[in-house]
Design a protein around this motif. Structure first.
Motif, short mmCIF file in Angstrom:
data_model
loop_
_atom_site.label_atom_id
_atom_site.label_comp_id
_atom_site.label_asym_id
_atom_site.label_seq_id
_atom_site.Cartn_x
_atom_site.Cartn_y
_atom_site.Cartn_z
N HIS A 93 -6.08 3.18 -0.20
CA HIS A 93 -7.22 2.30 0.21
C HIS A 93 -8.35 3.37 0.92
O HIS A 93 -8.85 2.82 1.94
N HIS A 150 -0.38 -10.04 -12.57
CA HIS A 150 -1.36 -10.33 -11.86
C HIS A 150 -1.94 -11.68 -11.86
O HIS A 150 -3.18 -12.02 -11.43
N GLU A 190 4.33 2.64 -8.68
CA GLU A 190 3.91 1.35 -8.43
C GLU A 190 4.48 0.64 -9.65
O GLU A 190 4.04 0.74 -10.70
N TRP A 234 6.35 -2.06 -6.06
CA TRP A 234 5.30 -2.73 -5.02
C TRP A 234 5.73 -4.09 -4.76
O TRP A 234 5.55 -4.93 -5.71
N ASN A 252 -3.93 7.51 -3.74
CA ASN A 252 -3.58 6.32 -4.61
C ASN A 252 -4.51 5.91 -5.44
O ASN A 252 -5.86 5.80 -5.21
N GLU A 253 -4.25 5.60 -6.83
CA GLU A 253 -5.16 5.06 -7.69
C GLU A 253 -6.59 5.53 -7.91
O GLU A 253 -7.44 4.65 -7.43
#
Ligand code: BGC
Length: 375
Positions: free
Chosen positions: A144, A262, A309, A342, A193-194
């Motif tokens: 993040h 999601h 994840e 996750w 991350n990502e």
């Protein structure tokens, strides 16, 4: 905010799986990495011809893992309801590997040198050292850093001069790597991350190479993870250009089928409808196809992968979420992929209910228990 009320001892009694992980066997004890599948005994192995024996070993030893998410990756520890506390660490230690997402960027100077906030870094030390002492693998990342990847900053996340955003990632890694340089090699670093949107393609490749060089100044052989753009989805792999380095693992994430995992998440601009179940044949294929694509990429490049994840938002029914957890876990394991759910105890898909001090049993069983024997 949910408080963790149960004492550690209750957790230890409830969970026989908390025994320390087996120590790593020396690399030579493993079957040859390049042998064709039919000639191999034991669990499946990934291709490793571009990495060191030890990194290959670690990739396969990571095994079953969990993300200690929404704790140190919140804007401030506690903002998302969880803090680094003994019961939480004990629950995490039920897994062989703990991925530890950390929002270093919000606990460092806003300048290019990104000098770390020492009090925060000590909170990270606490989690890292406790888990390493339990014999666990720890994947420590930068999570993040919203300004770097683009998007709206979270409440209580501060912005910096855009000219120093990228260099701060390099400075963070120089300091993190130095800080943990003497820890066992069961501590693995993951650069970001990502990566996505603003941080993609060649821009990400160049920055990852700079951050890796900063790590290598103090940790010449530590295993480091560098993942593809597109939020670590295997779709990003064709754009990933790894630096020449023999100690890399590539993390991928799996949230397919996305309309199941999601469903009804409130933070999406256009929330997906709820009421989706899992997992029919089409959904299973949505899980396995990207895994197979990723493994094919790994075979071509000789670099092992890790599934860092996967998870399914709690709006879905628990039976479907447990079926999904077992499906992804089994498909990962059958391909020799270590994985991390996750997440441990927060709102997305927690397997440990921190406020009640107990496991969400269907999820725990799906993740940690062997599949039922064939009839
Ligand atoms: C993010 C979480 C999010 C999860 C599932 C993670 O990488 O950090 O905030 O809940 O992915 O979308």
């Amino acid at each position: 905010m949910r408080a963790m009320r149960r004492p550690l001892i209750a957790l230890l009694l409830a969970v026989p799986a908390l025994a320390p992980a087996r120590p790593l066997a020396p690399p030579a004890a493993h079957p040859p990495v390049h042998a064709p599948p039919h000639a191999r005994a034991g669990p499946p192995r990934q291709a490793c011809h571009a990495v060191s024996a030890r990194t290959c070993e670690i990739a396969h030893a990571l095994g079953r893992g969990v993300n200690l998410g929404n704790v140190l990756d919140a804007p401030r520890e506690g903002d998302w309801g969880l803090r680094v506390e003994p019961p939480l660490l004990a629950a995490a230690a039920a897994f062989r590997t703990v991925r530890l997402p950390v929002r270093w960027s919000n606990h460092a100077a806003p300048t290019a040198d990104a000098t770390l906030d020492e009090a925060f870094a000590r909170r990270v030390d606490l989690a890292v050292d406790r888990l390493l002492a339990e014999g666990r693998f720890v994947i420590l990342n930068v999570h993040h850093y919203t300004q770097l990847t683009g998007g709206t900053l979270h409440p209580r996340e501060f912005a910096v001069d855009p000219r120093v955003v990228e260099t701060r990632l390099v400075s963070l890694w120089r300091q993190i790597a130095w800080r943990y340089r003497d820890r066992p090699d069961r501590l693995v670093f993951e650069l970001l991350n990502e990566p996505h949107d603003a941080m993609a393609g060649e821009r990400w490749n160049r920055l990852a190479a700079r951050a890796l060089a900063a790590v290598r100044a103090s940790n010449p052989t530590r295993t480091v993870m560098i993942g593809p753009d597109e939020w670590n989805h295997p779709r990003g792999l064709p754009r990933l250009r790894l630096p020449a380095d023999r100690h890399l693992i590539v993390p991928i994430h799996s949230y397919d089928p996305f309309d199941f995992t999601h469903q009804a998440v409130p933070w999406r601009t256009q929330p997906l409808p709820g009421g989706r179940a899992c997992c029919d044949a089409a959904q299973r294929a949505q899980v396995t196809r990207p895994l197979d694509d990723a493994l094919a990429w790994g075979r071509r490049h000789g670099v092992p992968l890790h599934l860092g994840e996967f998870g399914a938002y709690r709006a879905g029914d628990l039976i479907s979420r447990a079926a999904y957890a077992r499906l992804v876990r089994e498909e990962a394991e059958r391909r020799g992929l270590g994985w991390a759910w996750w997440e441990l105890a927060s709102d997305f898909s927690g397997v440990w209910d921190a406020s009640e001090g107990r496991w969400v049993e269907p999820l725990r069983r799906a993740l940690l228990e062997p599949p039922p024997a064939a009839p």
